[in-house]
Write an enzyme that holds these catalytic residues in place. Sequence first.
Site, PDB file in Angstrom:
ATOM      1  N   LYS A 101       0.851  -1.185   0.000  1.00 42.91           N
ATOM      2  CA  LYS A 101       0.000   0.000   0.000  1.00 42.91           C
ATOM      3  C   LYS A 101       0.890   1.239   0.000  1.00 42.91           C
ATOM      4  CE  LYS A 101      -4.438   0.803   2.364  1.00 42.91           C
ATOM      5  NZ  LYS A 101      -5.168   0.693   3.646  1.00 42.91           N
TER       6      LYS A 101
HETATM    7  O1  G3P Z   1      -8.555   1.701   4.875  1.00 49.00           O
HETATM    8  C1  G3P Z   1      -8.691   3.020   5.269  1.00 49.00           C
HETATM    9  C2  G3P Z   1      -9.541   3.123   6.452  1.00 49.00           C
HETATM   10  O2  G3P Z   1      -8.963   2.355   7.430  1.00 49.00           O
HETATM   11  C3  G3P Z   1      -9.768   4.497   6.985  1.00 49.00           C
HETATM   12  O3  G3P Z   1     -10.979   4.467   7.607  1.00 49.00           O
HETATM   13  O4  G3P Z   1     -12.707   5.134   9.161  1.00 49.00           O
HETATM   14  O5  G3P Z   1     -10.323   5.836   9.522  1.00 49.00           O
HETATM   15  O6  G3P Z   1     -11.645   6.849   7.704  1.00 49.00           O
HETATM   16  P1  G3P Z   1     -11.431   5.646   8.557  1.00 49.00           P
END
Ligand code: G3P
Length: 218
Positions: free
Chosen positions: A83
Amino acid sequence: MKFFVDTADVADIRSLAEAGLVDGVTTNPSLIAKSGRKMAEVIAEICAITPGPVSAEVTATEYEQMLAEGRHLRQIATNVAVKVPLTEAGLRTCRTLTGEGTLVNVTLCFSAAQALLAAKAGATFISPFVGRLDDIATDGMQLIADIVKIYRNYPHIKTEVLVASIRHPIHLVEAAKLGAGVATLPPAVIRQLLKHPLTDRGLDAFLADWRKTGQSIL
Ligand code: G3P
């Protein structure tokens, strides 16, 4: 649509995988930190229990260091997807690693223009963050609609849209209606997908009627 689980929690991945709900896993430095475990160790364990790609994110910001980290992560297991952030160094690393046959997930995507650049760099997956756009009063699903539409205009683009930062079941349903290839979901959201009050009520009624018969199947 492929379901990836957005976590570095091995127990959660294992239980969802046993239900056939896991086609892959995505992690990021925050999720690895939350697991409290050594990155190489937890990624290796996740790769061993996951049928599909497991995204492991580099933490360098310069090309040479990012490439070295990417090649190191790729050595952990054959199903590692490296990634990289959507920066110039990230896209350059993406082109080099995909040229070496490594799966690359380009992350932190917030615009259709960024997604087009990632496709040109040969990304395996592009990760647009819908929840973080919603957080700033911008329609995250409109970005997915735009990216899917643009990618469909160019059949040579093989990059899969991996919808990320999913916060609730509607994000998933809308992404599926738009034809996104992959969604990565926190375990809690996957479990929310299962729930429907009529399913619970229907099962209760069936079981109540069955109990009245005094029978047992076994
Ligand atoms: O894969 C990206 C994700 O983990 C981010 O999610 O909920 O932190 O915006 P969030």
